[in-house]
Scaffold this active site. Structure first.
Site, PDB file in Angstrom:
ATOM      1  N   ALA A 162      -5.868 116.068  13.561  1.00 15.37           N
ATOM      2  CA  ALA A 162      -6.293 114.722  13.948  1.00 15.37           C
ATOM      3  C   ALA A 162      -6.947 113.938  12.816  1.00 15.37           C
ATOM      4  O   ALA A 162      -7.571 112.912  13.070  1.00 15.37           O
ATOM      5  CB  ALA A 162      -7.256 114.844  15.130  1.00 15.37           C
ATOM      6  N   ASN A 186     -11.741 121.711  14.334  1.00 14.54           N
ATOM      7  CA  ASN A 186     -10.656 122.218  13.481  1.00 14.54           C
ATOM      8  C   ASN A 186     -10.439 121.323  12.263  1.00 14.54           C
ATOM      9  O   ASN A 186     -10.065 121.791  11.193  1.00 14.54           O
ATOM     10  CB  ASN A 186      -9.357 122.275  14.281  1.00 14.54           C
ATOM     11  CG  ASN A 186      -9.338 123.457  15.216  1.00 14.54           C
ATOM     12  OD1 ASN A 186      -9.263 124.591  14.777  1.00 14.54           O
ATOM     13  ND2 ASN A 186      -9.442 123.211  16.504  1.00 14.54           N
ATOM     14  N   HIS A 208     -12.589 110.279  13.395  1.00 10.97           N
ATOM     15  CA  HIS A 208     -12.914 111.138  12.245  1.00 10.97           C
ATOM     16  C   HIS A 208     -12.892 110.298  10.966  1.00 10.97           C
ATOM     17  O   HIS A 208     -11.880 109.654  10.668  1.00 10.97           O
ATOM     18  CB  HIS A 208     -11.883 112.258  12.093  1.00 10.97           C
ATOM     19  CG  HIS A 208     -11.797 113.157  13.282  1.00 10.97           C
ATOM     20  ND1 HIS A 208     -12.859 113.898  13.747  1.00 10.97           N
ATOM     21  CD2 HIS A 208     -10.757 113.442  14.098  1.00 10.97           C
ATOM     22  CE1 HIS A 208     -12.474 114.597  14.801  1.00 10.97           C
ATOM     23  NE2 HIS A 208     -11.217 114.335  15.038  1.00 10.97           N
TER      24      HIS A 208
HETATM   25  N1  LIG Z   1      -5.771 121.630  14.026  1.00 15.12           N
HETATM   26  C1  LIG Z   1      -6.233 120.642  14.784  1.00 15.12           C
HETATM   27  O1  LIG Z   1      -6.530 119.543  14.331  1.00 15.12           O
HETATM   28  C2  LIG Z   1      -6.394 120.883  16.250  1.00 15.12           C
HETATM   29  C3  LIG Z   1      -6.539 119.792  17.114  1.00 15.12           C
HETATM   30  C4  LIG Z   1      -6.643 120.041  18.459  1.00 15.12           C
HETATM   31  C5  LIG Z   1      -6.670 121.341  18.940  1.00 15.12           C
HETATM   32  N2  LIG Z   1      -6.583 122.376  18.064  1.00 15.12           N
HETATM   33  C6  LIG Z   1      -6.639 123.764  18.520  1.00 15.12           C
HETATM   34  O2  LIG Z   1      -5.352 124.162  18.967  1.00 15.12           O
HETATM   35  C7  LIG Z   1      -5.490 125.096  20.036  1.00 15.12           C
HETATM   36  C8  LIG Z   1      -4.675 124.622  21.224  1.00 15.12           C
HETATM   37  O3  LIG Z   1      -5.140 123.358  21.669  1.00 15.12           O
HETATM   38  P1  LIG Z   1      -4.678 122.759  23.075  1.00 15.12           P
HETATM   39  O4  LIG Z   1      -5.193 121.380  23.175  1.00 15.12           O
HETATM   40  O5  LIG Z   1      -3.228 123.015  23.249  1.00 15.12           O
HETATM   41  O6  LIG Z   1      -5.507 123.716  24.066  1.00 15.12           O
HETATM   42  P2  LIG Z   1      -5.201 124.018  25.613  1.00 15.12           P
HETATM   43  O7  LIG Z   1      -6.487 124.514  26.166  1.00 15.12           O
HETATM   44  O8  LIG Z   1      -4.543 122.861  26.261  1.00 15.12           O
HETATM   45  O9  LIG Z   1      -4.142 125.215  25.540  1.00 15.12           O
HETATM   46  C9  LIG Z   1      -4.447 126.473  25.018  1.00 15.12           C
HETATM   47  C10 LIG Z   1      -3.531 127.484  25.697  1.00 15.12           C
HETATM   48  O10 LIG Z   1      -3.709 128.747  25.044  1.00 15.12           O
HETATM   49  C11 LIG Z   1      -3.935 129.757  26.024  1.00 15.12           C
HETATM   50  N3  LIG Z   1      -4.796 130.798  25.437  1.00 15.12           N
HETATM   51  C12 LIG Z   1      -6.129 130.729  25.214  1.00 15.12           C
HETATM   52  N4  LIG Z   1      -6.568 131.887  24.684  1.00 15.12           N
HETATM   53  C13 LIG Z   1      -5.483 132.692  24.577  1.00 15.12           C
HETATM   54  C14 LIG Z   1      -5.291 134.030  24.138  1.00 15.12           C
HETATM   55  N5  LIG Z   1      -6.332 134.749  23.698  1.00 15.12           N
HETATM   56  N6  LIG Z   1      -4.057 134.563  24.170  1.00 15.12           N
HETATM   57  C15 LIG Z   1      -3.002 133.828  24.635  1.00 15.12           C
HETATM   58  N7  LIG Z   1      -3.129 132.552  25.095  1.00 15.12           N
HETATM   59  C16 LIG Z   1      -4.356 131.999  25.059  1.00 15.12           C
HETATM   60  C17 LIG Z   1      -4.574 129.061  27.204  1.00 15.12           C
HETATM   61  O11 LIG Z   1      -4.361 129.761  28.418  1.00 15.12           O
HETATM   62  C18 LIG Z   1      -3.857 127.704  27.170  1.00 15.12           C
HETATM   63  O12 LIG Z   1      -2.665 127.724  27.927  1.00 15.12           O
HETATM   64  C19 LIG Z   1      -6.993 125.209  20.341  1.00 15.12           C
HETATM   65  O13 LIG Z   1      -7.544 126.354  19.731  1.00 15.12           O
HETATM   66  C20 LIG Z   1      -7.570 123.957  19.714  1.00 15.12           C
HETATM   67  O14 LIG Z   1      -8.917 124.128  19.276  1.00 15.12           O
HETATM   68  C21 LIG Z   1      -6.417 122.169  16.740  1.00 15.12           C
END
Ligand SMILES: NC(=O)c1ccc[n+]([C@@H]2O[C@H](COP(=O)([O-])OP(=O)(O)OC[C@H]3O[C@@H](n4cnc5c(N)ncnc54)[C@H](O)[C@@H]3O)[C@@H](O)[C@H]2O)c1
Length: 273
Positions: free
Chosen positions: A126, A194, A224
């Protein structure tokens, strides 16, 4: 990854994972197919599978890694480091969305990737400006700062909030809630920050990168701002992010960034930096 259809495995079937899966299902016809998905919530994996035209197998993470050429982690910082390590040990490329989970051991993982001659992709998510920060890091960077603005509710459940017993519902106007290094921010807000990890790894590392988190119930966007100074001069970027309607912690640009990173991984043309 030349002239063959890439087998993609997806860990995490939530907001970002589902968007990637649907993009692959619709738009990557001759370049990639989603062969396996995994989620700790079996219902989420099954729900996603039902929505896809080409049905991937629902499998455990180890099996997913085995059957894929490229693994995408979009689950949690708790497992992203392990997913990256396991994928690289099996000589698979990997895209990591939960960047916070790889920062601590990034040097070992990057070495592993180099040894295996595999790619580890950490999307910009983001924030904007990592192209410039990467170029700047070839020379000297004197300062790197991130200021993040979010609604208080977006930080609910974060270890820093719980530890300091901060009642987010009592915040009625703009308030600086955190000021520290990116390393401290990652420990205190593993699901929210992140972007500070990506900035740290592109620039001067999590100890020297500074992070400020400001909250207000009046904010409608996740904002941000990056300020970096170095021998090149100074860069300032501001990204006003629309939160994902499915997960207010995640910005829509992060979802798009994940899809674009996958497209770039499959495309010989590279633009920027
Ligand atoms: N890089 C970036 O800028 C950025 C931005 C937003 C989110 N993220 C990260 O990306 C990831 C996903 O984000 P999202 O919005 O899709 O989240 P979300 O909560 O919508 O989806 C996460 C999914 O992963 C599953 N999950 C959680 N822990 C797990 C495990 N140990 N094993 C298997 N599955 C598991 C959950 O059940 C859920 O379905 C998060 O960790 C979030 O912090 C990164």
């Amino acid at each position: 990854m030349k002239n063959k259809k890439i087998k993609v495995g997806l860990v995490g079937c939530g907001t970002i994972g589902s968007a990637i899966a649907e993009a692959v299902d619709k738009g990557f016809k001759n370049r990639a197919s989603l062969v396996a998905i995994s989620d700790c919530d079996a219902g989420k994996a099954a729900f996603l599978r039902r929505r896809l035209k080409k049905k991937p197998a629902i499998v455990a993470i180890d099996k997913l890694i085995k059957s894929s050429d490229l693994v995408i982690e979009a689950a949690s910082a708790k497992i992203s480091g392990q997913v990256a390590k396991k994928a690289l040990l099996r000589k698979k490329d990997v895209i990591i969305m939960s960047v916070g989970g790889v920062v601590k051991n990034h040097a070992a993982l990057f070495n592993l990737a180099r040894k295996a001659q595999c790619k580890i992709y950490l999307p910009s998510g983001a924030i904007c400006g990592l192209d410039g920060v990467k170029s700047a890091s070839v020379g000297k960077i004197y300062k790197a700062e991130l200021t993040t603005r979010k609604r208080p509710a977006a930080l609910a459940g974060a270890p820093f909030i719980e530890k300091n017993k901060i009642d987010l519902t009592k915040i009625k106007s703009e308030k600086v809630i955190f000021n520290g290094s990116a390393e401290e921010a990652i420990a205190g807000f593993p699901k929210n920050i992140n972007v500070s990890c990506a900035l740290s790894l592109a620039g001067i590392g999590p100890q020297r990168t500074k992070v400020r988190i400001i909250v207000s119930p009046n904010y409608t966007k996740n904002i941000h701002e990056i300020e970096v100074e170095g021998e090149f001069g100074k860069l300032i970027t501001k990204t006003e992010n629309v939160p994902s309607p499915y997960n207010p912690k995640t910005s829509h640009l992060a979802v798009l960034s994940a899809i674009k990173t996958l497209r770039q991984a499959l495309d010989p043309v590279k633009i920027g930096t």
